[in-house]
Write an enzyme that holds these catalytic residues in place. Sequence first.
Site, PDB file in Angstrom:
ATOM      1  N   SER A 107      68.980  53.583  94.974  1.00 42.33           N
ATOM      2  CA  SER A 107      68.236  52.342  94.735  1.00 42.33           C
ATOM      3  C   SER A 107      68.779  51.215  95.604  1.00 42.33           C
ATOM      4  O   SER A 107      68.386  50.068  95.452  1.00 42.33           O
ATOM      5  CB  SER A 107      68.347  51.954  93.262  1.00 42.33           C
ATOM      6  OG  SER A 107      69.711  51.812  92.902  1.00 42.33           O
ATOM      7  N   LYS A 164      63.906  47.059  88.607  1.00 42.75           N
ATOM      8  CA  LYS A 164      64.178  46.009  89.596  1.00 42.75           C
ATOM      9  C   LYS A 164      63.087  45.913  90.660  1.00 42.75           C
ATOM     10  O   LYS A 164      62.787  44.824  91.140  1.00 42.75           O
ATOM     11  CB  LYS A 164      65.553  46.251  90.231  1.00 42.75           C
ATOM     12  CG  LYS A 164      66.679  45.896  89.257  1.00 42.75           C
ATOM     13  CD  LYS A 164      68.036  46.357  89.694  1.00 42.75           C
ATOM     14  CE  LYS A 164      68.254  47.831  89.524  1.00 42.75           C
ATOM     15  NZ  LYS A 164      68.094  48.310  88.127  1.00 42.75           N
ATOM     16  N   ASN A 211      76.095  50.911  83.351  1.00 44.83           N
ATOM     17  CA  ASN A 211      74.991  50.535  82.460  1.00 44.83           C
ATOM     18  C   ASN A 211      75.077  49.076  82.025  1.00 44.83           C
ATOM     19  O   ASN A 211      74.084  48.349  82.042  1.00 44.83           O
ATOM     20  CB  ASN A 211      74.965  51.446  81.228  1.00 44.83           C
ATOM     21  CG  ASN A 211      74.780  52.902  81.610  1.00 44.83           C
ATOM     22  OD1 ASN A 211      74.471  53.200  82.771  1.00 44.83           O
ATOM     23  ND2 ASN A 211      74.967  53.797  80.661  1.00 44.83           N
ATOM     24  N   SER A 222      36.759  34.256 111.257  1.00 43.63           N
ATOM     25  CA  SER A 222      36.317  35.645 111.305  1.00 43.63           C
ATOM     26  C   SER A 222      36.373  36.107 112.751  1.00 43.63           C
ATOM     27  O   SER A 222      36.169  35.315 113.677  1.00 43.63           O
ATOM     28  CB  SER A 222      34.891  35.726 110.777  1.00 43.63           C
ATOM     29  OG  SER A 222      34.236  36.835 111.327  1.00 43.63           O
ATOM     30  N   GLN A 233      66.126  52.246  86.214  1.00 46.10           N
ATOM     31  CA  GLN A 233      66.438  51.783  87.563  1.00 46.10           C
ATOM     32  C   GLN A 233      65.194  51.210  88.260  1.00 46.10           C
ATOM     33  O   GLN A 233      65.302  50.358  89.135  1.00 46.10           O
ATOM     34  CB  GLN A 233      67.009  52.954  88.374  1.00 46.10           C
ATOM     35  CG  GLN A 233      67.323  52.624  89.803  1.00 46.10           C
ATOM     36  CD  GLN A 233      68.127  53.723  90.472  1.00 46.10           C
ATOM     37  OE1 GLN A 233      69.302  53.902  90.178  1.00 46.10           O
ATOM     38  NE2 GLN A 233      67.492  54.476  91.348  1.00 46.10           N
ATOM     39  N   ASN A 249      37.548  30.963 106.222  1.00 43.39           N
ATOM     40  CA  ASN A 249      37.756  31.718 104.989  1.00 43.39           C
ATOM     41  C   ASN A 249      38.953  31.221 104.172  1.00 43.39           C
ATOM     42  O   ASN A 249      39.985  30.873 104.737  1.00 43.39           O
ATOM     43  CB  ASN A 249      37.954  33.205 105.318  1.00 43.39           C
ATOM     44  CG  ASN A 249      36.716  33.811 105.950  1.00 43.39           C
ATOM     45  OD1 ASN A 249      35.601  33.407 105.615  1.00 43.39           O
ATOM     46  ND2 ASN A 249      36.913  34.732 106.869  1.00 43.39           N
ATOM     47  N   TYR A 278      70.800  53.848  77.571  1.00 40.94           N
ATOM     48  CA  TYR A 278      70.386  53.776  78.969  1.00 40.94           C
ATOM     49  C   TYR A 278      69.746  55.075  79.420  1.00 40.94           C
ATOM     50  O   TYR A 278      70.196  56.155  79.065  1.00 40.94           O
ATOM     51  CB  TYR A 278      71.591  53.454  79.876  1.00 40.94           C
ATOM     52  CG  TYR A 278      71.213  53.452  81.343  1.00 40.94           C
ATOM     53  CD1 TYR A 278      70.658  52.317  81.929  1.00 40.94           C
ATOM     54  CD2 TYR A 278      71.349  54.600  82.123  1.00 40.94           C
ATOM     55  CE1 TYR A 278      70.265  52.325  83.262  1.00 40.94           C
ATOM     56  CE2 TYR A 278      70.958  54.622  83.461  1.00 40.94           C
ATOM     57  CZ  TYR A 278      70.425  53.472  84.017  1.00 40.94           C
ATOM     58  OH  TYR A 278      70.023  53.477  85.333  1.00 40.94           O
ATOM     59  N   THR A 337      30.033  25.431  82.001  1.00 41.17           N
ATOM     60  CA  THR A 337      30.300  26.493  81.041  1.00 41.17           C
ATOM     61  C   THR A 337      29.321  27.588  81.415  1.00 41.17           C
ATOM     62  O   THR A 337      28.206  27.293  81.868  1.00 41.17           O
ATOM     63  CB  THR A 337      30.069  26.053  79.574  1.00 41.17           C
ATOM     64  OG1 THR A 337      28.687  25.735  79.404  1.00 41.17           O
ATOM     65  CG2 THR A 337      30.917  24.840  79.192  1.00 41.17           C
ATOM     66  N   HIS A 338      29.736  28.836  81.277  1.00 44.24           N
ATOM     67  CA  HIS A 338      28.915  29.988  81.695  1.00 44.24           C
ATOM     68  C   HIS A 338      28.522  29.876  83.171  1.00 44.24           C
ATOM     69  O   HIS A 338      27.474  30.366  83.565  1.00 44.24           O
ATOM     70  CB  HIS A 338      27.642  30.115  80.860  1.00 44.24           C
ATOM     71  CG  HIS A 338      27.865  30.012  79.385  1.00 44.24           C
ATOM     72  ND1 HIS A 338      28.104  31.098  78.578  1.00 44.24           N
ATOM     73  CD2 HIS A 338      27.923  28.929  78.562  1.00 44.24           C
ATOM     74  CE1 HIS A 338      28.277  30.700  77.331  1.00 44.24           C
ATOM     75  NE2 HIS A 338      28.183  29.383  77.287  1.00 44.24           N
ATOM     76  N   GLU A 372      42.375  33.623  98.166  1.00 48.27           N
ATOM     77  CA  GLU A 372      41.986  35.019  97.894  1.00 48.27           C
ATOM     78  C   GLU A 372      43.215  35.903  97.717  1.00 48.27           C
ATOM     79  O   GLU A 372      43.249  36.774  96.845  1.00 48.27           O
ATOM     80  CB  GLU A 372      41.127  35.550  99.047  1.00 48.27           C
ATOM     81  CG  GLU A 372      39.734  34.939  99.068  1.00 48.27           C
ATOM     82  CD  GLU A 372      38.940  35.390 100.287  1.00 48.27           C
ATOM     83  OE1 GLU A 372      37.822  35.851 100.126  1.00 48.27           O
ATOM     84  OE2 GLU A 372      39.462  35.286 101.422  1.00 48.27           O
TER      85      GLU A 372
HETATM   86  N1  ARG Z   1      71.362  51.965  89.707  1.00 50.11           N
HETATM   87  C1  ARG Z   1      71.358  52.072  88.283  1.00 50.11           C
HETATM   88  C2  ARG Z   1      70.213  51.213  87.720  1.00 50.11           C
HETATM   89  O1  ARG Z   1      69.734  50.399  88.428  1.00 50.11           O
HETATM   90  C3  ARG Z   1      72.645  51.577  87.713  1.00 50.11           C
HETATM   91  C4  ARG Z   1      73.013  52.178  86.430  1.00 50.11           C
HETATM   92  C5  ARG Z   1      73.283  53.641  86.611  1.00 50.11           C
HETATM   93  N2  ARG Z   1      73.809  54.221  85.446  1.00 50.11           N
HETATM   94  C6  ARG Z   1      73.924  55.537  85.302  1.00 50.11           C
HETATM   95  N3  ARG Z   1      74.406  55.944  84.190  1.00 50.11           N
HETATM   96  N4  ARG Z   1      73.528  56.349  86.238  1.00 50.11           N
HETATM   97  O2  ARG Z   1      69.808  51.363  86.600  1.00 50.11           O
END
Ligand code: ARG
Length: 491
Positions: A43, A345, A130, A297, A342, A305, A337, A175-176, A310
């Site tokens: 990650s 994020k 965790n 365009s 993960q 535009n 956990y 309205t509407h 948009e």
């Molecule tokens: N990269 C993990 C996350 O974002 C961190 C926690 C990992 N914990 C584990 N027991 N593998 O959640």
Amino acid sequence: MPYGCVSKKCWNLKYKEKNMAKKLWEGRFSEKTTEPVEAFSASIEVDKRLYAYDIAGSIAHCKTLAQAAVISDVDADALIQGLNQIKTEIETGKFRFDESLEDIHMHIESRLFEIVGKVAQKLHTARSRNDQVALDVRMFLRDETLNIIRRLVDLQYVLIHLAKAHEDVVLPGYTHMQRAQAVLFAHHLLAYYEMFIRDIGRFEGGLNRINVMPLGSAALAGTTFPIDRNYTAKLLDFPEVSANSIDAVSDRDFILEFLSAASICMMHLSRLSEEIILWTTFEFGFIELPDAFATGSSIMPQKKNPDVAELVRGKTGRVFGDLMALLTMMKALPLAYNRDMQEDKILLFDTADILSACIDMYVRMLPHLTINKDTMEKAATSGFLNATDLADYLAGKGMPFREAHHCVGRAVRAALQQKKELHELSLKELQSFSALIQEDVFDSLSLKQLIDRRTSFGGTASKRVKAASKKAEQQLGKISKRFGISTTGQG
Ligand code: ARG
């Protein structure tokens, strides 16, 4: 150059070998993870953004461990120095990231080992990734929430300035999607002010639940070491410590709350976008966008535009998606956990970035709108926007409102046949619908009166709207003070 002058390929190999041998959890394993598995579970590309919080959290953790005499002060100092060096390396682009090290927590700890040696292995005492990741995200999110609140305050000032700069402009309210009654443009804008004030309230409310310190919950059950979690909280400026270690590592409600508040806020921005898109059409022509915020365009030379509006409307869908994805991800997770988490994020950063950018776009664009006062006013004088006022006029003269409504309905039908507005009928014609109608009716049907007679609290009468923008400014002043914001949106 921290890792010597080797070619990128060669460096990658060496670095991988070195680090693969140092996986923080590898003791229990007899086989190395394959590269596809590493790539799949890494990650780092996403969570490296948390580095500063991770380092600040680790420094506070070192101090907590030293205070509880779990590690010596000398060790704590060495660790803190190493952590600070890593921060500099990351900020100066010298730090090397590698998928085999999974996430930001492992990267920092692994580099710490390279810098300070074996003592680095003491850092993770009384802690798990965790509770560590929960801490990092909470620290990130409280900063991000403040950032969003600040941006919303800027937007509010822009709205108020726009309202004040055009305080006598009238447009049809709908309205509407049908012309309904005349309103002040400023009143319309201040409706958005109300929406964004509620948004600010939601983000601010969320802060209380973000601001809970989870570190020391360890993997899920707490720790055997005699650490003072309140001390860690104090160091990191948290007013509260999590009360249940299982909840602390499995709770993502605070992210969900942020995503919900963000979704509602984006919904408001999207409605504003929709109106801007409509109002800039040839059909409406109420406003014109600054050239710098519109595009042409590639084929139709006449086009201008409303892309920014948009895109804000489009990105709203993505933010709703982030909320749905996290809700769905969480709904079947047993405590505590689980690695599924993960993914949180990706969703959180996506939403935070979109929301921040969309508010910023509006802060930049709104002050440069051209307001076509005459077009708006013209639209407000056709389409029978004063029909309710004629009914109110009759009701004011003693006719029951339902009867007045019916009477005006007949007048509208007659006017439609003559292709006229109500105020274009003669007094005699009007009197054919009710003898209560006198010469003073025309004043009641004038655009000015349509606005100024709506004096009920919260109504569109000029003096109400002026008072509302004044009150809004005062309210913003208080919010700015509470959050240490110096802007007045006048820049
Ligand atoms: N990269 C993990 C996350 O974002 C961190 C926690 C990992 N914990 C584990 N027991 N593998 O959640």
